[in-house]
Design a protein around this motif. Sequence first.
Motif, short mmCIF file in Angstrom:
data_model
loop_
_atom_site.label_atom_id
_atom_site.label_comp_id
_atom_site.label_asym_id
_atom_site.label_seq_id
_atom_site.Cartn_x
_atom_site.Cartn_y
_atom_site.Cartn_z
N ASN A 1 120.09 -21.10 42.71
CA ASN A 1 120.87 -19.96 43.21
C ASN A 1 120.03 -18.69 43.25
N ASN A 2 119.22 -18.48 42.20
CA ASN A 2 118.32 -17.31 42.15
C ASN A 2 117.26 -17.39 43.25
N MET A 3 116.73 -18.60 43.49
CA MET A 3 115.73 -18.79 44.55
C MET A 3 116.32 -18.45 45.92
N LEU A 4 117.59 -18.84 46.14
CA LEU A 4 118.24 -18.57 47.43
C LEU A 4 118.42 -17.07 47.65
N GLU A 5 118.74 -16.33 46.58
CA GLU A 5 118.84 -14.86 46.68
C GLU A 5 117.51 -14.27 47.13
N SER A 6 116.42 -14.72 46.50
CA SER A 6 115.07 -14.21 46.85
C SER A 6 114.71 -14.58 48.28
N LEU A 7 115.04 -15.83 48.65
CA LEU A 7 114.72 -16.33 49.99
C LEU A 7 115.47 -15.54 51.07
N MET A 8 116.72 -15.17 50.77
CA MET A 8 117.51 -14.38 51.72
C MET A 8 116.81 -13.04 51.99
N ARG A 9 116.33 -12.39 50.92
CA ARG A 9 115.63 -11.10 51.11
C ARG A 9 114.31 -11.30 51.85
N GLU A 10 113.59 -12.34 51.45
CA GLU A 10 112.27 -12.63 52.05
C GLU A 10 112.41 -12.91 53.56
#
Length: 557
Positions: free
Chosen positions: A363-372
């Motif tokens: 879930n944390n990775m998906l948050e970062s990926l969304m911003r990236e």
Amino acid sequence: MSGLFDEKGKLLGSASSPIQIWKEGDCIEQSSTDIWHAICSAVKSACTLANIEGEEVKGIGFAATCSLVAVDADGSPVTVSHSGDSRRNIIVWMDHRAAKQAEKINSRNSPVLQYCGGSVSPEMQPPKLLWVKENLQESWAMVFRWMDLSDWLSYRATGDDTRSLCTTVCKWTYLGHAHMQQMNEKDSRDMEACGWDDDFWEEIGLGDLIEGHHAKIGRSVAFPGHALGSGLTPSAAKELGLLAGTPVGTSLIDAHAGGVGVMESLPETNSEPEENDNEAICHRMVLVCGTSTCHMAVSRDKLFIPGVWGPFWSAMIPEYWLTEGGQSATGALLDYIIENHVASPRLANRAASQKISLFLLLNNMLESLMREMQCPFIAALTEDIHVLPDYHGNRWHRSPIADPKAKGVVFGLTLDTSEKQLARIYLATMQAIAYGTRHIVEHCNANGHKIDTLLACGGLSKNALFIQEHADIIGCPIILPRESESVLLGAAILGAVAAKKYTCLSEAMKALNAAGQVIHPSKDPRVKKYHDAKYRIFRELYEQQLSQRSIMAQALA
């Protein structure tokens, strides 16, 4: 697992104890003796952790999987296993050995089948009973009582062989509405089983179960929470570390106990006026989200919904008809998707080193990926990945399609083996599970329900992203209970009703259910538009599968 609650419905202490299971192909078996010992151990541990003496416990309820227990006239286990091992006297709910027997029963087209979505599943009891009769004649002759596991537990505790309307109606084709006139305390105290359809048992080759007023499968039934016998027998009380005579309530299936544990968990600002209470509960659906997901809603009227189990009268809440949808693999599917990806071991090590769950890491990775990737919202990360989650079929007559031959689909795969790609497939799978729930909710509402609020419990409900995606995709708020162990609370409510702390189950639910967090759907219109488009593709994936199946059948004809 056992839990101890106070009179405000707060969990004071809980404990679990491992149980044995034998798996061989389609056959999955357990031991009732082993389960009883595990319960005794867990009850003592929970009391110790809560710092409560046994004599302070005022009432007990049992909830268990809808597995089939076989015992002889002395109450000793009778084997249901090809191994001949007498310990193995339980056919577990998910055991599929009786698929052929289920087909045979369904071909008879008995009127009782209209109350379970049109057909029985191999997970129900009649096909399993027929399998034993056809394959283990010696065991068949020895069995004195065939019982649902939760009924066996309350029988083991009290010596009272009264069965629950929950187990018999949901899993044995018992017609609970035969008791519609017996709602007052005097009539319901000793309800003789009048809801068995003898023609059905004769027709499927199990006419011997009618003998002795259905003695082997249940001569008397009661509403969930009805006080059994004289409470705990002295021997059971000693084993559990409790007082003899402690009231014990008629049982529930575990998922249905989860429903009782959450269905009245409303935020205080949301509480409806008294006069609307009878109707208000009909606007809610409970999702019991674990390895699989059970979807339960109640109605005042009898609603026949194609491909969905029910209507079951008084099977969860007395005087309400229960509708039961389901998805065969939800938590199990997410585990499968993650574990079978090449990046999984690396991620598991990282989650362990950070001391967080693998789901939270993703879930944390998906948050970062969304911003990236500068996505407008997290769900948009899956615009080119579409999943059909029917890896374990589309549950046997529990969800609208009711197609056990349905298969899973992942559309949009590439050669990318990165952790980021695993995170996106995980998100697409989570969304697919939510589209499946949306399909069930829409199908129920199209057939007379008025569901506009979801309540979620079980292990998966602790995953914040899973719940948010459900809220966004279905478009209604999701209420989480204050107490995370809803099944245990539901069982405790049965004990509270049996102990006469409350006049009925509904009153106990209102007093002991409590809301925690409420998750609202996104207000961003782009999110709705996105999910509407993906939902359309989700539905098309199954239609395409049917077309492909037909092409291949013609090729092999």
